[in-house]
Scaffold this motif. Structure first.
Motif, mmCIF file in Angstrom:
data_model
loop_
_atom_site.group_PDB
_atom_site.id
_atom_site.type_symbol
_atom_site.label_atom_id
_atom_site.label_comp_id
_atom_site.label_asym_id
_atom_site.label_seq_id
_atom_site.Cartn_x
_atom_site.Cartn_y
_atom_site.Cartn_z
ATOM 1 N N GLY A 30 41.792 59.856 39.660
ATOM 2 C CA GLY A 30 41.560 58.563 39.031
ATOM 3 C C GLY A 30 41.159 58.638 37.572
ATOM 4 N N LYS A 31 41.333 59.820 36.945
ATOM 5 C CA LYS A 31 40.947 59.971 35.536
ATOM 6 C C LYS A 31 41.713 59.010 34.635
ATOM 7 C CE LYS A 31 42.257 64.029 35.857
ATOM 8 N NZ LYS A 31 42.863 65.321 35.768
ATOM 9 N N THR A 32 43.036 59.107 34.753
ATOM 10 C CA THR A 32 43.869 58.287 33.872
ATOM 11 C C THR A 32 43.672 56.807 34.161
ATOM 12 O OG1 THR A 32 45.439 60.089 33.735
ATOM 13 C CG2 THR A 32 46.224 57.930 33.081
ATOM 14 N N THR A 33 43.512 56.495 35.454
ATOM 15 C CA THR A 33 43.281 55.094 35.810
ATOM 16 C C THR A 33 41.999 54.584 35.162
ATOM 17 O OG1 THR A 33 44.346 55.522 37.920
ATOM 18 C CG2 THR A 33 43.075 53.500 37.754
ATOM 19 N N LEU A 34 40.978 55.423 35.154
ATOM 20 C CA LEU A 34 39.707 55.031 34.556
ATOM 21 C C LEU A 34 39.880 54.767 33.057
ATOM 22 C CD1 LEU A 34 36.666 54.666 34.976
ATOM 23 C CD2 LEU A 34 36.373 57.075 34.389
ATOM 24 N N ILE A 35 40.576 55.705 32.393
ATOM 25 C CA ILE A 35 40.790 55.547 30.951
ATOM 26 C C ILE A 35 41.599 54.298 30.661
ATOM 27 C CG2 ILE A 35 42.112 56.519 29.043
ATOM 28 C CD1 ILE A 35 41.058 59.212 29.798
ATOM 29 N N LYS A 36 42.655 54.130 31.488
ATOM 30 C CA LYS A 36 43.512 52.970 31.250
ATOM 31 C C LYS A 36 42.805 51.661 31.560
ATOM 32 C CE LYS A 36 48.040 55.050 31.401
ATOM 33 N NZ LYS A 36 49.314 55.167 32.097
ATOM 34 N N SER A 37 41.833 51.715 32.460
ATOM 35 C CA SER A 37 41.044 50.509 32.724
ATOM 36 C C SER A 37 40.217 50.154 31.500
ATOM 37 C CB SER A 37 40.111 50.720 33.914
ATOM 38 O OG SER A 37 40.858 51.018 35.060
ATOM 39 N N ILE A 38 39.670 51.190 30.861
ATOM 40 C CA ILE A 38 38.873 50.939 29.656
ATOM 41 C C ILE A 38 39.750 50.330 28.568
ATOM 42 C CG2 ILE A 38 37.531 52.043 27.814
ATOM 43 C CD1 ILE A 38 36.749 54.180 29.942
ATOM 44 N N LEU A 39 40.986 50.818 28.504
ATOM 45 C CA LEU A 39 41.899 50.337 27.476
ATOM 46 C C LEU A 39 42.525 48.988 27.829
ATOM 47 C CD1 LEU A 39 43.548 53.728 26.744
ATOM 48 C CD2 LEU A 39 42.513 52.276 25.000
ATOM 49 N N GLY A 40 42.294 48.547 29.067
ATOM 50 C CA GLY A 40 42.885 47.280 29.482
ATOM 51 C C GLY A 40 44.339 47.409 29.896
ATOM 52 N N MET A 41 44.818 48.650 30.061
ATOM 53 C CA MET A 41 46.196 48.817 30.493
ATOM 54 C C MET A 41 46.312 48.671 32.002
ATOM 55 S SD MET A 41 47.083 51.942 27.960
ATOM 56 C CE MET A 41 48.712 52.332 28.507
ATOM 57 N N VAL A 42 45.244 49.030 32.683
ATOM 58 C CA VAL A 42 45.192 48.819 34.120
ATOM 59 C C VAL A 42 44.175 47.716 34.361
ATOM 60 C CG1 VAL A 42 44.329 49.838 36.268
ATOM 61 C CG2 VAL A 42 45.929 51.111 34.835
ATOM 62 N N ILE A 43 44.559 46.773 35.223
ATOM 63 C CA ILE A 43 43.654 45.655 35.458
ATOM 64 C C ILE A 43 42.904 45.875 36.758
ATOM 65 C CG2 ILE A 43 43.599 43.168 35.861
ATOM 66 C CD1 ILE A 43 46.183 43.320 33.936
ATOM 67 N N ASN A 49 40.564 45.617 40.178
ATOM 68 C CA ASN A 49 40.437 44.609 41.221
ATOM 69 C C ASN A 49 39.036 43.989 41.208
ATOM 70 O OD1 ASN A 49 42.215 47.060 42.728
ATOM 71 N ND2 ASN A 49 43.079 44.996 42.679
ATOM 72 N N LYS A 50 38.087 44.851 40.951
ATOM 73 C CA LYS A 50 36.690 44.386 40.962
ATOM 74 C C LYS A 50 35.916 45.148 39.901
ATOM 75 C CE LYS A 50 35.607 44.398 45.544
ATOM 76 N NZ LYS A 50 34.689 44.697 46.630
ATOM 77 N N GLY A 51 34.781 44.612 39.510
ATOM 78 C CA GLY A 51 33.919 45.328 38.589
ATOM 79 C C GLY A 51 34.087 44.890 37.143
ATOM 80 N N GLN A 52 33.134 45.298 36.313
ATOM 81 C CA GLN A 52 33.191 44.922 34.900
ATOM 82 C C GLN A 52 33.207 46.147 34.010
ATOM 83 O OE1 GLN A 52 30.181 43.259 36.522
ATOM 84 N NE2 GLN A 52 31.773 41.893 37.330
ATOM 85 N N ILE A 53 33.850 45.963 32.878
ATOM 86 C CA ILE A 53 33.794 46.995 31.844
ATOM 87 C C ILE A 53 33.397 46.299 30.561
ATOM 88 C CG2 ILE A 53 35.114 48.692 30.534
ATOM 89 C CD1 ILE A 53 37.114 48.742 32.866
ATOM 90 N N SER A 54 32.406 46.864 29.849
ATOM 91 C CA SER A 54 32.213 46.358 28.495
ATOM 92 C C SER A 54 32.270 47.497 27.510
ATOM 93 C CB SER A 54 30.930 45.542 28.351
ATOM 94 O OG SER A 54 29.951 46.024 29.219
ATOM 95 N N VAL A 55 32.906 47.198 26.403
ATOM 96 C CA VAL A 55 33.037 48.185 25.338
ATOM 97 C C VAL A 55 32.273 47.657 24.138
ATOM 98 C CG1 VAL A 55 34.654 49.284 23.767
ATOM 99 C CG2 VAL A 55 35.257 49.019 26.179
ATOM 100 N N LEU A 56 31.364 48.456 23.629
ATOM 101 C CA LEU A 56 30.527 48.077 22.482
ATOM 102 C C LEU A 56 29.847 46.740 22.708
ATOM 103 C CD1 LEU A 56 33.030 49.285 19.782
ATOM 104 C CD2 LEU A 56 30.850 50.377 20.329
ATOM 105 N N GLY A 57 29.367 46.585 23.940
ATOM 106 C CA GLY A 57 28.566 45.411 24.247
ATOM 107 C C GLY A 57 29.323 44.163 24.654
ATOM 108 N N GLU A 58 30.664 44.236 24.639
ATOM 109 C CA GLU A 58 31.402 43.027 24.997
ATOM 110 C C GLU A 58 32.290 43.270 26.214
ATOM 111 O OE1 GLU A 58 33.528 40.782 21.886
ATOM 112 O OE2 GLU A 58 32.189 41.835 20.518
#
Lengths: 236, 416, 260
Positions: A40-53, A55-64
């Motif tokens: 799930g490495k790439t999936t995690l990275i792509k989730s941060i980048l917004g390339m993978v959407i 199903n649940k959970g939140q990600i914030s980058v630089l506070g947003e």
């Protein structure tokens, strides 16, 4: 806090790839995200980048929170795994294009010089070798000045000289106070550059901490063995 | 001895007779400030074989009865204005010549077929160089024979069929020549009913409301070198026998119910050397037998030939079929007609022995035309890929179209 | 989005395939005019080609471009650009460059042969307009298919099937239903069935503008009554527009949900 991930779930079809990942990435460190294939490495990275959407959970980058946003990507430089560029344009044009798209200041001249790409500037991307393409890829990533840098398998196809330059670049950016995320299979490389290790296994974070802590926990002296030991330990 | 020979005597007498008639035949001038300013009155004063010279001017007269042999000739196209009151000239005598008049304003009637010129039961008439406008019927020949209608110009402004008449109409007439006339804007340009032995040549009939030329129950007629263009429904030949149609041009009869030529119940005719160009249907054939179609050109029509109803023993030979949407449309599975040695622009066969004749037979009936005959709405699929595909497969192995409907000797080159 | 459009467009108009496509139309235009030297007849022949080829080329090009630029798309996805902008930009790039090839390829020979002075200019522009619509429609549909199928072969397969359905099978079903229900009044049915398929709609629109419409007989008269009025013409344009917009909405929806 540069990145804050909260209970991130993602599944592709029936395949549960991320199972509630919680992770916080602090400013100014180099993180290596490791794990066996399909962890799930790439999936995690792509989730941060917004390339993978997710199903649940939140990600914030630089506070947003990043949900549905796209402007935050202005603060991320990303080096994708296999760079397959549009074949009909020239290297120079690609660089110009990415600059145009990002619309931020860039310093590509130095990097082009560093990787010896001048002779290729007027060649079409289709004619380049894999290693040269990866160098172009690196130039495209490092030419901007963003607080967060994500590198997915940056060493692929690089000759030793270029690899040294890459490591120098990474250290330089760290010195500038940037946060860097790396995935790699080359353990030697990880050991050299990473401050913190994030070890993913079957969609969960199995280990997070510095290399020393990892050695200690696994009672190994060699980094590569330590990594292998986590895996075997989990299967035990 | 010679003086007592009866023939000799007659020949001597002939110039004498002619001379006396020339001496006695009088010429009458008709004009506004002449002694005689009315055509009608002058006719009543004139003797048989006299000549009326109608000078330039306008004559408001109608129902002018010509009941004796006369020559009535216009000088500088005098106008005879009927003021829409009724018929204008009525000829009831033999040997009448009408020449060079400009006749306008025939009275329109729903009970009488008023004509600009009506010829009744007369022989040996000549109607030439007339110009007819604002008319109902133009030239109406009734039970007359052996006359000539030559070089007239008939221009109508017909809008509706019910209140318009025909340009030149022949009814129970025979032995008449209709030559070099121009008819346009009437109901039927030229109409023949029960008229035999008529020759119609070199006329132009165009922009008429219904038919450019219309035959009904008329036999042994010939029409050649005419041009029929842009008529409401083209040319109709119905219920007639032994008609010869040669070297005519049928063009641009284009509309949802238009055709170059309609044949209905026609037997033993000859149709050769004609050009059918850009008509919705080139020839529409219903119940017509023993007709020879030779050397005609069918160019750019929707349907070149459309066969409806039983048609037997017709022969199509040496025709050119060029770029028609459908060459032949056929509504039955039976075929008794012969197609031989025609040129088909959509023929794709080859000629290995180089004798100018294709080695593979050509099948002129498309499956699509068969389908359209059955269900007319399917025409909306015209020029769709699907229809092209099934047409192709039908051509390769016919299932729905008559198996023997083919040209076994298609020409490789256009017959010139 | 405009930037993406610009780059996709430049990328495409410099690719070999665009040239091939352009040269094909150029050759077609010249050959048609050279062979019969008659602008209005050439328009009819062109219609046959356009109705079949444009959807096919649009479909194949669209799918091909999408799959070929997948990695580049990923590169763009990591850039600060809105997702829908990336796909719409690429879509307009592909459809735009294909349309340009069509318009220039056919336009040049026709202008050289005196189209501007001929009264076929309206028919010809209608031909180009419907051609452009068909390009946009089928590129859009192919993008939706490609974005919904990770598997290239499957994507290609579905795209070609879609083309086959709209270009051929649909008309087959249409014909069958006309024959089966021939005892019923079919005018409204055939009108509706024609409007629903963009290929049929374009075909009829062009046919009715050409004087070949007299062949359509009674049914054609009804069609003419409908399409001949301003309202009918507007409705058909609206439907072509709808056919263009629907795949775009689908594309946006799919793009918003898809993982890369």
């Amino acid at each position: 806090m540069t990145i804050e991930i909260n209970k991130l779930h993602k599944q592709f079809g029936k395949n549960q790839v991320l199972k509630g990942v919680d992770l916080s990435i602090d400013k100014g460190n180099i993180y290596a995200i490791l794990g066996p294939n399909g962890s799930g490495k790439t999936t995690l990275i792509k989730s941060i980048l917004g390339m993978v959407i997710p199903n649940k959970g939140q990600i914030s980058v630089l506070g947003e929170p990043i949900k549905k946003g796209w402007k935050y990507r202005k603060k991320i430089d990303y080096l994708p795994q296999i760079a397959n560029f549009p074949p009909n344009i020239k290297v120079k044009e690609l660089i110009g294009m990415i600059k145009d798209l990002r619309n931020s200041p860039s310093e590509e001249a130095e990097l082009i010089d560093l990787f010896g790409l001048e002779p290729f500037l007027n060649k079409k991307l289709a004619t380049l070798s894999g290693g040269t393409k990866q160098k172009v890829n690196i130039v495209l990533t490092f030419m901007f000045d963003s607080p967060l840098i994500i590198l997915d398998e940056p060493t692929t196809g690089l000759d030793p000289k270029a690899l040294i330059h890459l490591k120098e670049l990474i250290q330089k950016e760290k010195a500038n106070g940037k946060t860097i995320l790396i995935t790699s299979h080359i353990m030697q490389f990880v050991e050299e550059v990473a401050d913190e290790i994030v070890y993913l296994l079957e969609g969960e974070i199995y280990f997070k901490g510095c290399i020393g802590k990892l050695m200690e926990q696994t009672e190994q002296t060699n980094f590569e063995h330590a990594i292998a030991a986590i895996t075997t330990a989990s299967h035990a | 001895m010679p003086t007592s020979h009866p023939h000799y005597k007659f020949i001597l007498a002939l110039p004498l007779l002619l001379w006396t008639s020339l001496v006695w035949a009088k010429t009458w001038n008709v004009c506004d400030d002449c002694e005689h300013n009315s055509i009608k009155e002058t006719i009543s004063l004139a003797q048989p074989y006299d000549t009326l010279l109608v000078q330039k001017g306008t004559y408001r007269e109608f129902e002018i009865l010509v009941d004796k042999p006369l020559v009535i000739r216009g000088v500088g196209y005098p106008i005879v204005d009927g003021e829409k009151k009724g018929e204008i000239f009525r000829v009831t005598s033999d040997h009448v010549t009408l020449d060079g008049l400009f006749i306008i304003n025939v009275g329109v009637s729903y009970t009488k077929d008023n004509a600009a010129i009506r010829v009744v039961q007369s022989k040996n008439f000549l109607i030439q160089n007339m110009v007819l406008e604002q008319l109902f019927f133009g030239i109406y020949l009734e039970k007359s024979s052996h006359g000539k209608v030559y070089h007239n110009r008939i221009i109508g402004e017909a809008v509706d069929e019910y209140n318009s008449g025909n340009g030149i109409q022949l009814w129970y007439s025979s032995g008449i020549e209709v030559l070099k006339n121009h008819v346009q804007g009437t109901r039927d340009g030229i109409y023949l009913e029960f008229s035999d032995e008529i020759t119609i040549a070199e006329n132009v009939s165009m922009e008429n409301l219904r038919y450019g030329l219309h035959f009904m129950f008329s036999n042994n007629d010939v029409y050649t070198n005419n041009t029929f263009e842009n008529n409401g429904a083209g040319v109709a030949v119905m219920f007639s026998k032994f008609i010869t149609m040669r070297n005519n041009t049928f063009r641009k009869n284009w509309g949802t119910a238009a055709y170059g030529m309609l044949l209905k119940e026609i037997n033993d005719a000859e149709i050769s050397g004609n050009i059918f160009e850009e008509n919705t249907i080139g020839i529409n054939i219903e119940g017509s037998n023993r007709i020879k179609y030779n050397d005609n050109d069918f160019i750019g029509n929707g349907w070149a030939i459309r066969v409806i109803g039983a048609c037997y023993t017709n022969i199509f030979k040496g025709n050119n079929f060029l770029y028609n949407s459908f060459d032949i449309s056929y509504n039955s599975k039976l075929n008794d007609n012969v197609f031989e040695g025609n040129f088909w622009s959509s023929y794709t066969g080859y000629d290995l022995d180089k004798d100018g004749i294709g080695d593979v037979p050509y099948r002129p009936v498309k499956l699509f035309s068969y389908v359209v005959n059955r269900t007319p709405e399917t025409i909306v699929l015209l020029r769709s890929l699907f229809m092209d595909i099934i047409d192709f497969s039908e051509r390769v192995s016919p299932v729905f179209t008559p198996d023997n409907l083919k040209d076994a000797q298609p020409l490789m080159k256009v017959r010139s | 989005m405009l930037k993406i459009l610009k780059y996709s467009f430049y990328d495409l108009i410099r690719s070999r395939w665009s040239y091939v496509y352009f040269l094909f139309y150029l050759a077609l235009g010249f050959v048609l005019l050279f062979l019969n030297n008659d602008v209005s007849k050439a328009v009819i022949t062109l219609m046959n080609v356009i109705i079949v080829l444009i959807p096919l080329i649009g479909t194949i090009f669209g799918v091909m471009y999408y799959y070929n630029s997948r990695e580049f798309t990923e590169l763009l996805l990591a850039q600060p650009i809105k997702r829908s902008s990336i796909f719409l930009g690429q879509y307009f790039g592909v459809a735009g460059s294909l349309t340009l090839s069509l318009v220039l390829g056919l336009g040049i020979p026709f202008v050289l042969y005196g189209l501007l002075r001929s009264n076929a200019i309206f028919d010809f522009s209608l031909l180009l307009v419907t051609g452009a619509f068909l390009t946009f429609i089928f590129v859009g549909l192919s993008f939706v298919i490609a974005i919904s199928n990770e598997n290239k072969i499957k994507g290609f397969g579905y795209a070609v099937l879609l083309w086959l359905f709209l270009a051929v099978v649909y008309d087959g079903l249409f014909l069958m239903s006309l024959i089966v229900f021939e005892e019923y009044p079919l005018d409204t049915f055939s009108l509706v069935a024609t409007i629903l398929n963009p290929i049929d709609l374009s075909r009829i629109l062009i046919l009715l503008k050409l004087d070949i419409s007299a062949l359509l007989g009674y049914t054609g008269a009804i069609f003419k009554q409908f399409f001949g009025t301003n309202l009918g013409f507007l409705i058909s344009l609206a439907i072509l527009l709808l056919w263009t917009i629907l795949p775009l909405l689908g594309l946006r929806y799919k793009a918003g949900k898809k993982d890369f």
